[in-house]
Design a protein around this motif. Sequence first.
Motif, PDB file in Angstrom:
ATOM      1  N   MET A   1       0.497  -1.115  -0.212  1.00 53.49           N
ATOM      2  CA  MET A   1       0.139  -0.171  -0.254  1.00 53.49           C
ATOM      3  C   MET A   1       0.752   1.236   0.495  1.00 53.49           C
ATOM      4  O   MET A   1      -0.193   2.503   0.183  1.00 53.49           O
ATOM      5  CB  MET A   1      -0.815  -0.075   0.988  1.00 53.49           C
ATOM      6  CG  MET A   1      -1.467  -1.406   1.156  1.00 53.49           C
ATOM      7  SD  MET A   1      -2.996  -1.567   2.598  1.00 53.49           S
ATOM      8  CE  MET A   1      -3.162   0.620   2.066  1.00 53.49           C
ATOM      9  N   LEU A   2       2.356   0.853   0.078  1.00 54.96           N
ATOM     10  CA  LEU A   2       2.941   2.000   0.346  1.00 54.96           C
ATOM     11  C   LEU A   2       4.767   1.806   0.093  1.00 54.96           C
ATOM     12  O   LEU A   2       5.328   0.742   0.092  1.00 54.96           O
ATOM     13  CB  LEU A   2       3.330   2.468   1.529  1.00 54.96           C
ATOM     14  CG  LEU A   2       4.303   3.755   1.596  1.00 54.96           C
ATOM     15  CD1 LEU A   2       3.545   5.238   1.204  1.00 54.96           C
ATOM     16  CD2 LEU A   2       4.147   3.931   3.432  1.00 54.96           C
ATOM     17  N   GLN A   3       4.868   2.475  -1.081  1.00 56.82           N
ATOM     18  CA  GLN A   3       5.961   2.687  -2.300  1.00 56.82           C
ATOM     19  C   GLN A   3       6.516   3.380  -2.039  1.00 56.82           C
ATOM     20  O   GLN A   3       6.238   4.788  -2.217  1.00 56.82           O
ATOM     21  CB  GLN A   3       6.567   1.512  -3.060  1.00 56.82           C
ATOM     22  CG  GLN A   3       5.085   0.281  -2.945  1.00 56.82           C
ATOM     23  CD  GLN A   3       5.385  -1.173  -4.236  1.00 56.82           C
ATOM     24  OE1 GLN A   3       6.474  -0.571  -5.035  1.00 56.82           O
ATOM     25  NE2 GLN A   3       4.550  -0.926  -5.039  1.00 56.82           N
ATOM     26  N   LEU A   4       8.268   3.757  -2.376  1.00 52.32           N
ATOM     27  CA  LEU A   4       8.587   4.889  -1.771  1.00 52.32           C
ATOM     28  C   LEU A   4       9.570   4.612  -3.116  1.00 52.32           C
ATOM     29  O   LEU A   4      10.970   3.974  -3.260  1.00 52.32           O
ATOM     30  CB  LEU A   4       9.264   5.293  -0.901  1.00 52.32           C
ATOM     31  CG  LEU A   4       8.797   5.193   0.064  1.00 52.32           C
ATOM     32  CD1 LEU A   4       9.782   5.619   1.697  1.00 52.32           C
ATOM     33  CD2 LEU A   4       7.214   6.321   0.511  1.00 52.32           C
ATOM     34  N   HIS A   5       9.804   5.743  -3.460  1.00 51.09           N
ATOM     35  CA  HIS A   5      10.718   5.971  -4.621  1.00 51.09           C
ATOM     36  C   HIS A   5      11.701   7.413  -5.240  1.00 51.09           C
ATOM     37  O   HIS A   5      11.128   8.736  -4.279  1.00 51.09           O
ATOM     38  CB  HIS A   5      10.288   5.972  -6.391  1.00 51.09           C
ATOM     39  CG  HIS A   5       9.948   4.629  -6.563  1.00 51.09           C
ATOM     40  ND1 HIS A   5      10.252   3.592  -6.718  1.00 51.09           N
ATOM     41  CD2 HIS A   5       8.459   4.581  -6.800  1.00 51.09           C
ATOM     42  CE1 HIS A   5       9.160   2.048  -6.619  1.00 51.09           C
ATOM     43  NE2 HIS A   5       8.091   3.073  -6.556  1.00 51.09           N
ATOM     44  N   LEU A   6      13.114   8.007  -5.771  1.00 49.20           N
ATOM     45  CA  LEU A   6      13.408   8.574  -6.024  1.00 49.20           C
ATOM     46  C   LEU A   6      13.793   9.557  -7.334  1.00 49.20           C
ATOM     47  O   LEU A   6      13.921   7.990  -8.079  1.00 49.20           O
ATOM     48  CB  LEU A   6      15.270   8.703  -4.828  1.00 49.20           C
ATOM     49  CG  LEU A   6      14.322   9.046  -3.331  1.00 49.20           C
ATOM     50  CD1 LEU A   6      16.079   8.812  -2.857  1.00 49.20           C
ATOM     51  CD2 LEU A   6      13.769  10.554  -3.045  1.00 49.20           C
ATOM     52  N   VAL A   7      13.705  10.333  -7.721  1.00 44.97           N
ATOM     53  CA  VAL A   7      13.882  10.600  -8.979  1.00 44.97           C
ATOM     54  C   VAL A   7      15.570  10.444  -9.204  1.00 44.97           C
ATOM     55  O   VAL A   7      16.075   9.632 -10.266  1.00 44.97           O
ATOM     56  CB  VAL A   7      13.434  11.769  -8.982  1.00 44.97           C
ATOM     57  CG1 VAL A   7      14.321  12.109 -11.381  1.00 44.97           C
ATOM     58  CG2 VAL A   7      11.832  11.728  -9.474  1.00 44.97           C
ATOM     59  N   LYS A   8      16.480  11.014  -8.522  1.00 44.61           N
ATOM     60  CA  LYS A   8      17.767  10.725  -8.276  1.00 44.61           C
ATOM     61  C   LYS A   8      18.537   9.744  -7.333  1.00 44.61           C
ATOM     62  O   LYS A   8      17.515  10.019  -5.966  1.00 44.61           O
ATOM     63  CB  LYS A   8      18.273  12.426  -8.121  1.00 44.61           C
ATOM     64  CG  LYS A   8      18.313  13.369  -9.497  1.00 44.61           C
ATOM     65  CD  LYS A   8      19.155  14.472  -9.340  1.00 44.61           C
ATOM     66  CE  LYS A   8      18.578  15.229  -8.046  1.00 44.61           C
ATOM     67  NZ  LYS A   8      19.022  16.983  -8.105  1.00 44.61           N
ATOM     68  N   GLU A   9      18.892   9.018  -7.212  1.00 46.02           N
ATOM     69  CA  GLU A   9      19.494   8.216  -6.184  1.00 46.02           C
ATOM     70  C   GLU A   9      20.874   8.846  -5.556  1.00 46.02           C
ATOM     71  O   GLU A   9      20.729   8.681  -4.190  1.00 46.02           O
ATOM     72  CB  GLU A   9      20.797   7.197  -7.315  1.00 46.02           C
ATOM     73  CG  GLU A   9      21.414   7.543  -8.068  1.00 46.02           C
ATOM     74  CD  GLU A   9      23.072   6.367  -8.630  1.00 46.02           C
ATOM     75  OE1 GLU A   9      22.897   5.962  -8.026  1.00 46.02           O
ATOM     76  OE2 GLU A   9      24.214   6.987  -9.234  1.00 46.02           O
ATOM     77  N   LYS A  10      20.760  10.456  -5.557  1.00 41.95           N
ATOM     78  CA  LYS A  10      21.564  10.646  -4.971  1.00 41.95           C
ATOM     79  C   LYS A  10      21.386  12.254  -4.934  1.00 41.95           C
ATOM     80  O   LYS A  10      20.938  12.741  -6.081  1.00 41.95           O
ATOM     81  CB  LYS A  10      23.566  10.217  -5.188  1.00 41.95           C
ATOM     82  CG  LYS A  10      23.840  10.710  -6.052  1.00 41.95           C
ATOM     83  CD  LYS A  10      25.050  10.004  -5.905  1.00 41.95           C
ATOM     84  CE  LYS A  10      25.569  10.281  -7.706  1.00 41.95           C
ATOM     85  NZ  LYS A  10      27.272  10.244  -7.555  1.00 41.95           N
ATOM     86  N   MET A  11      22.387  13.456  -4.275  1.00 47.59           N
ATOM     87  CA  MET A  11      21.544  14.550  -4.076  1.00 47.59           C
ATOM     88  C   MET A  11      22.450  14.977  -3.458  1.00 47.59           C
ATOM     89  O   MET A  11      23.201  15.415  -2.900  1.00 47.59           O
ATOM     90  CB  MET A  11      20.128  14.830  -2.880  1.00 47.59           C
ATOM     91  CG  MET A  11      19.233  15.886  -3.135  1.00 47.59           C
ATOM     92  SD  MET A  11      18.496  16.098  -2.091  1.00 47.59           S
ATOM     93  CE  MET A  11      17.854  17.692  -2.181  1.00 47.59           C
ATOM     94  N   GLU A  12      22.758  16.493  -4.387  1.00 49.67           N
ATOM     95  CA  GLU A  12      23.507  17.495  -3.760  1.00 49.67           C
ATOM     96  C   GLU A  12      23.202  17.931  -2.209  1.00 49.67           C
ATOM     97  O   GLU A  12      22.355  18.726  -1.314  1.00 49.67           O
ATOM     98  CB  GLU A  12      23.765  18.607  -4.802  1.00 49.67           C
ATOM     99  CG  GLU A  12      23.615  18.689  -5.871  1.00 49.67           C
ATOM    100  CD  GLU A  12      22.519  17.934  -6.714  1.00 49.67           C
ATOM    101  OE1 GLU A  12      22.312  18.477  -8.007  1.00 49.67           O
ATOM    102  OE2 GLU A  12      21.465  18.260  -6.106  1.00 49.67           O
ATOM    103  N   GLN A  13      24.834  18.329  -1.517  1.00 49.34           N
ATOM    104  CA  GLN A  13      24.520  19.018  -0.327  1.00 49.34           C
ATOM    105  C   GLN A  13      24.667  20.749  -0.852  1.00 49.34           C
ATOM    106  O   GLN A  13      24.005  20.857   0.701  1.00 49.34           O
ATOM    107  CB  GLN A  13      25.696  18.535   0.194  1.00 49.34           C
ATOM    108  CG  GLN A  13      26.591  17.529   0.028  1.00 49.34           C
ATOM    109  CD  GLN A  13      27.924  17.261   0.878  1.00 49.34           C
ATOM    110  OE1 GLN A  13      29.037  18.143   0.583  1.00 49.34           O
ATOM    111  NE2 GLN A  13      28.519  15.674   1.514  1.00 49.34           N
TER     112      GLN A  13
END
Length: 455
Positions: free
Chosen positions: A1-13
């Motif tokens: 019922m709940l799944q999480l995804h990120l567009v970018k695998e990592k992110m700028e500090q």
Amino acid sequence: MLQLHLVKEKMEQQEGLNHLIMQVSPQPTEEKQVDRMPHTIVLLIDNSGSMSETANVGEPITRSTSQTSARMSFADQVKKLMRTSSQNTSSPQPLHRQEVSTKLDYVKDAAIALIDQLHDGDSVSVITFSSYADLVQPLIRLTPNSRKAVKELVRQIQVSGATNISAALEIAKTELAKVDPKHHTRCLLLSDGEANNGITEVDEMATFLGDYRKAHWMVSTIGVGVTYNSFFMENIATSTGGAFYHLKEMNQLSDIFQEELSSLRTATTRHAKLSVTATGGVQVGINLNGYYESEAGQLFLGNLLYEQDIVVELVTSQTKESQSQIQVSFTFESDQGLQTISQTISLPLVTDDDMDEVNIDLKWAALVEELMDASIQKNAVKATETRDQKVFSQTQQDSLHRADRYDQTYSKARKASLKDKTQDLFSSLQKPENQFGESVKSMYDMSYRTQRRRK
């Protein structure tokens, strides 16, 4: 019922932008038969002077008083009212006139058909509003006799005055307080005008509706024609977990009422909410689906009827942290009571140099662009309807900045410029012929449906 995804695998500090996708789906329907809970419908009907205008129906309308109408499907009932007398094998018996011609006439006929569709033991209340609000029918349990009486009161509604939506919602609170919390309850508000009496500002209305949110009273709003304020009407629905509809032609009203009744009958995941928190210097930004957000950052989804992809922005300003934990809680009510599902996803935080080889999920990047575009279009229409050039110019500037940042963040996943598309949109809306009317209302409606993933 709940799944999480990120567009970018990592992110700028530093000065980073990413998006979290939360896929939520309703609880599966159990195969065993459960008792139908009573329904309560509160109708709030605009009877201001503009409701006397000729209805844009789409085809001719007449009505029949067939004894079998209550057993027909709701959509079929109203469609039957829309057939011309020459199409019927028996002469139709009009309720109080031969032909429906005004917007209020058609709303009253659709309301009567809705009341016929409810079961004995369900409850209904009817409120009208113009310069002031009037409790036409206090909350009443439906029986064969009371159903007939309520329908007759609806037939007698006449037009008068301006538009005071908040006065009607104030009366509705008193009526809703009488309802058994176990009942499946919905307010349906119909208006063709801009609120010009009572509460007229969006933020003030959202605050006023705090009691509705606490009590889980959902208001679905239906904008009739092209003179109502799109954002104001949608905000009432969004602030309470209800749905917003643009009624282009009056013959669509039956389908809208049917959709609302179906949502009461079939919802297994009710009063759904999402909460998102982040560690490591990551801030949770706005949601691109346009859901109401509380000051604590909780998103109000209302009754979840189908799978949704909810997208929120993740941003960083300056942080030296190397990892962020994004925590999501999905809370809802079901037949088993209050339930909460929680999940966490890790997000590495890196320097700009480490972003050269970043993987971007093209599927989710495309979704973000679609929702971003819809959000910008809605804001553009909102600014247009203010009729204030300063507001329009500031909205244009803010929207171009948002689009440009998206273009830069996901440049590897893009084939065209969202900023260029945004510039073309605002240039088009600066032309007088494009500022008002059905095209603008349809743009807002389509953008809203895109955000909510509705067909």
